[in-house]
Design a protein around this motif. Structure first.
Motif, mmCIF file in Angstrom:
data_model
loop_
_atom_site.group_PDB
_atom_site.id
_atom_site.type_symbol
_atom_site.label_atom_id
_atom_site.label_comp_id
_atom_site.label_asym_id
_atom_site.label_seq_id
_atom_site.Cartn_x
_atom_site.Cartn_y
_atom_site.Cartn_z
ATOM 1 N N ALA A 14 27.565 -54.593 45.591
ATOM 2 C CA ALA A 14 28.893 -54.184 45.107
ATOM 3 C C ALA A 14 29.714 -55.417 44.735
ATOM 4 O O ALA A 14 30.415 -55.428 43.714
ATOM 5 C CB ALA A 14 29.610 -53.370 46.184
ATOM 6 N N PHE A 15 29.601 -56.449 45.560
ATOM 7 C CA PHE A 15 30.347 -57.684 45.305
ATOM 8 C C PHE A 15 29.902 -58.316 43.986
ATOM 9 O O PHE A 15 30.730 -58.761 43.191
ATOM 10 C CB PHE A 15 30.127 -58.665 46.466
ATOM 11 C CG PHE A 15 31.052 -59.846 46.442
ATOM 12 C CD1 PHE A 15 32.265 -59.798 47.106
ATOM 13 C CD2 PHE A 15 30.723 -60.990 45.744
ATOM 14 C CE1 PHE A 15 33.130 -60.876 47.072
ATOM 15 C CE2 PHE A 15 31.576 -62.074 45.701
ATOM 16 C CZ PHE A 15 32.790 -62.018 46.379
ATOM 17 N N ARG A 16 28.597 -58.335 43.761
ATOM 18 C CA ARG A 16 28.080 -58.958 42.524
ATOM 19 C C ARG A 16 28.479 -58.151 41.286
ATOM 20 O O ARG A 16 28.668 -58.714 40.214
ATOM 21 C CB ARG A 16 26.566 -59.131 42.615
ATOM 22 C CG ARG A 16 26.178 -60.229 43.597
ATOM 23 C CD ARG A 16 24.713 -60.629 43.496
ATOM 24 N NE ARG A 16 24.428 -61.652 44.492
ATOM 25 C CZ ARG A 16 23.860 -61.432 45.679
ATOM 26 N NH1 ARG A 16 23.521 -60.204 46.010
ATOM 27 N NH2 ARG A 16 23.625 -62.413 46.514
ATOM 28 N N ALA A 17 28.596 -56.831 41.458
ATOM 29 C CA ALA A 17 29.065 -56.003 40.338
ATOM 30 C C ALA A 17 30.502 -56.399 39.978
ATOM 31 O O ALA A 17 30.859 -56.517 38.796
ATOM 32 C CB ALA A 17 28.998 -54.526 40.711
ATOM 33 N N LEU A 18 31.341 -56.628 40.989
ATOM 34 C CA LEU A 18 32.721 -57.072 40.749
ATOM 35 C C LEU A 18 32.752 -58.501 40.215
ATOM 36 O O LEU A 18 33.593 -58.855 39.390
ATOM 37 C CB LEU A 18 33.528 -56.981 42.052
ATOM 38 C CG LEU A 18 33.786 -55.560 42.572
ATOM 39 C CD1 LEU A 18 34.346 -55.597 43.986
ATOM 40 C CD2 LEU A 18 34.735 -54.807 41.647
ATOM 41 N N GLN A 19 31.798 -59.313 40.667
ATOM 42 C CA GLN A 19 31.723 -60.707 40.228
ATOM 43 C C GLN A 19 31.478 -60.809 38.719
ATOM 44 O O GLN A 19 31.934 -61.750 38.073
ATOM 45 C CB GLN A 19 30.582 -61.396 40.997
ATOM 46 C CG GLN A 19 30.477 -62.893 40.779
ATOM 47 C CD GLN A 19 29.176 -63.439 41.376
ATOM 48 O OE1 GLN A 19 28.372 -62.698 41.945
ATOM 49 N NE2 GLN A 19 28.986 -64.730 41.235
ATOM 50 N N ARG A 20 30.773 -59.811 38.179
ATOM 51 C CA ARG A 20 30.493 -59.822 36.734
ATOM 52 C C ARG A 20 31.753 -59.584 35.907
ATOM 53 O O ARG A 20 31.790 -59.892 34.717
ATOM 54 C CB ARG A 20 29.430 -58.768 36.399
ATOM 55 C CG ARG A 20 28.031 -59.141 36.865
ATOM 56 C CD ARG A 20 26.971 -58.236 36.254
ATOM 57 N NE ARG A 20 26.987 -56.900 36.818
ATOM 58 C CZ ARG A 20 26.314 -56.533 37.910
ATOM 59 N NH1 ARG A 20 25.586 -57.410 38.572
ATOM 60 N NH2 ARG A 20 26.368 -55.287 38.344
ATOM 61 N N GLU A 21 32.783 -58.990 36.534
ATOM 62 C CA GLU A 21 34.050 -58.717 35.849
ATOM 63 C C GLU A 21 35.189 -59.305 36.689
ATOM 64 O O GLU A 21 35.997 -58.561 37.259
ATOM 65 C CB GLU A 21 34.254 -57.201 35.675
ATOM 66 C CG GLU A 21 33.231 -56.527 34.786
ATOM 67 C CD GLU A 21 33.546 -56.707 33.318
ATOM 68 O OE1 GLU A 21 34.506 -57.432 32.982
ATOM 69 O OE2 GLU A 21 32.826 -56.116 32.498
ATOM 70 N N PRO A 22 35.302 -60.638 36.782
ATOM 71 C CA PRO A 22 36.281 -61.241 37.701
ATOM 72 C C PRO A 22 37.739 -60.897 37.386
ATOM 73 O O PRO A 22 38.535 -60.714 38.310
ATOM 74 C CB PRO A 22 36.024 -62.750 37.572
ATOM 75 C CG PRO A 22 35.276 -62.912 36.274
ATOM 76 C CD PRO A 22 34.502 -61.663 36.086
ATOM 77 N N HIS A 23 38.086 -60.778 36.103
ATOM 78 C CA HIS A 23 39.470 -60.426 35.746
ATOM 79 C C HIS A 23 39.816 -59.007 36.207
ATOM 80 O O HIS A 23 40.902 -58.749 36.723
ATOM 81 C CB HIS A 23 39.700 -60.548 34.236
ATOM 82 C CG HIS A 23 39.673 -61.953 33.737
ATOM 83 N ND1 HIS A 23 40.461 -62.949 34.268
ATOM 84 C CD2 HIS A 23 38.948 -62.541 32.739
ATOM 85 C CE1 HIS A 23 40.228 -64.091 33.631
ATOM 86 N NE2 HIS A 23 39.310 -63.867 32.709
ATOM 87 N N LEU A 24 38.858 -58.107 35.999
ATOM 88 C CA LEU A 24 39.047 -56.722 36.430
ATOM 89 C C LEU A 24 39.149 -56.657 37.959
ATOM 90 O O LEU A 24 40.036 -55.990 38.507
ATOM 91 C CB LEU A 24 37.892 -55.853 35.933
ATOM 92 C CG LEU A 24 37.843 -54.397 36.425
ATOM 93 C CD1 LEU A 24 39.101 -53.641 36.045
ATOM 94 C CD2 LEU A 24 36.600 -53.688 35.888
ATOM 95 N N ALA A 25 38.253 -57.361 38.645
ATOM 96 C CA ALA A 25 38.270 -57.374 40.114
ATOM 97 C C ALA A 25 39.605 -57.902 40.629
ATOM 98 O O ALA A 25 40.214 -57.334 41.537
ATOM 99 C CB ALA A 25 37.118 -58.228 40.646
ATOM 100 N N ASP A 26 40.080 -58.971 40.016
ATOM 101 C CA ASP A 26 41.346 -59.573 40.435
ATOM 102 C C ASP A 26 42.503 -58.596 40.229
ATOM 103 O O ASP A 26 43.372 -58.452 41.098
ATOM 104 C CB ASP A 26 41.601 -60.863 39.645
ATOM 105 C CG ASP A 26 42.860 -61.583 40.110
ATOM 106 O OD1 ASP A 26 42.933 -61.955 41.294
ATOM 107 O OD2 ASP A 26 43.788 -61.756 39.291
ATOM 108 N N ALA A 27 42.513 -57.912 39.082
ATOM 109 C CA ALA A 27 43.593 -56.952 38.794
ATOM 110 C C ALA A 27 43.610 -55.814 39.812
ATOM 111 O O ALA A 27 44.666 -55.425 40.319
ATOM 112 C CB ALA A 27 43.418 -56.391 37.382
ATOM 113 N N MET A 28 42.427 -55.290 40.144
ATOM 114 C CA MET A 28 42.351 -54.162 41.079
ATOM 115 C C MET A 28 42.741 -54.588 42.495
ATOM 116 O O MET A 28 43.461 -53.863 43.189
ATOM 117 C CB MET A 28 40.937 -53.567 41.058
ATOM 118 C CG MET A 28 40.567 -52.947 39.718
ATOM 119 S SD MET A 28 38.984 -52.035 39.712
ATOM 120 C CE MET A 28 37.806 -53.299 40.181
ATOM 121 N N VAL A 29 42.288 -55.767 42.902
ATOM 122 C CA VAL A 29 42.618 -56.250 44.251
ATOM 123 C C VAL A 29 44.112 -56.560 44.360
ATOM 124 O O VAL A 29 44.755 -56.267 45.377
ATOM 125 C CB VAL A 29 41.767 -57.484 44.610
ATOM 126 C CG1 VAL A 29 42.276 -58.160 45.872
ATOM 127 C CG2 VAL A 29 40.308 -57.068 44.798
#
Length: 204
Positions: A102-117
């Protein structure tokens, strides 16, 4: 035992559900390009072909929208993990493997991950239902990976909550550049050992 946890139904018509999905896709696309600041409600409305007023009826604020986007991403992640579950015999190792995927899936989209967090961090009480759903989905992903034969014990649920907190914290420290992927992996594997400590003792 498979944990069935789904977002509470919104009682939307098929057309409304399609509109909501377009909105979430537009939100994810904009966040992927430029993070939290790139998600502007007017642009989301334009990109999803809905009126601005309609968008606000679905999502009262950008934080509501981005937390719902995370809920949507986790739902897809959960479905993908069910199709290809972890294979390790040890429950703690299965959970660690699942969370790293799951972490690596978020790692592929760091901007998206940052926005959601960031949205989760900014969420106030008005966003509680959406935040609770994100938490329930994360719990369901962990419980599925554990592969329990019956309902989780209170001790196991407590361990799951600690694992969730650690995973979320690891995501924040990685996004802020304060932790490497290697460090995240060590932290996740370490906290997942709590599962072994909470396993019920076999009766003789």
């Amino acid at each position: 035992m498979t944990a069935e946890v789904k977002p509470a139904p919104l009682q939307l018509t098929e057309r409304q559900e399609a509109r909501r999905r377009r909105i979430l896709h537009a939100s994810a696309r904009l966040a992927s390009r430029g993070g939290f600041d790139a998600v502007q409600m007017r642009e989301v409305a334009e990109n999803s072909s809905v009126a601005l007023g309609t968008l606000y009826r679905y999502f009262p604020s950008k934080v509501h929208l981005l937390v719902a986007t995370m809920q949507d991403q986790l739902q897809h992640m959960h479905e993908a993990l069910r199709k290809r579950p972890p294979t390790d015999e040890d429950p703690a190792a299965r959970v660690a493997q699942t969370l790293m995927r799951a972490f690596r899936a978020l790692q592929r989209e760091p901007h998206l991950a940052d926005a959601m967090v960031r949205a989760l961090t900014f969420a106030d009480r008005s966003v509680s239902p959406e935040v609770d759903t994100v938490s329930r989905l994360t719990t369901a992903i962990i419980l599925d990976a554990m592969g329990l034969e019956g309902p989780p014990t209170p001790e196991q649920l407590s361990a799951v909550r600690v694992i969730e907190h650690t995973w979320h914290s690891a995501l924040i420290t990685w996004l802020s550049g304060r932790a490497s992927i290697a460090q995240v992996k060590i932290d996740i594997e370490t906290v997942c050992r709590l599962i072994d400590l909470t396993a019920p003792t076999p009766s003789h």
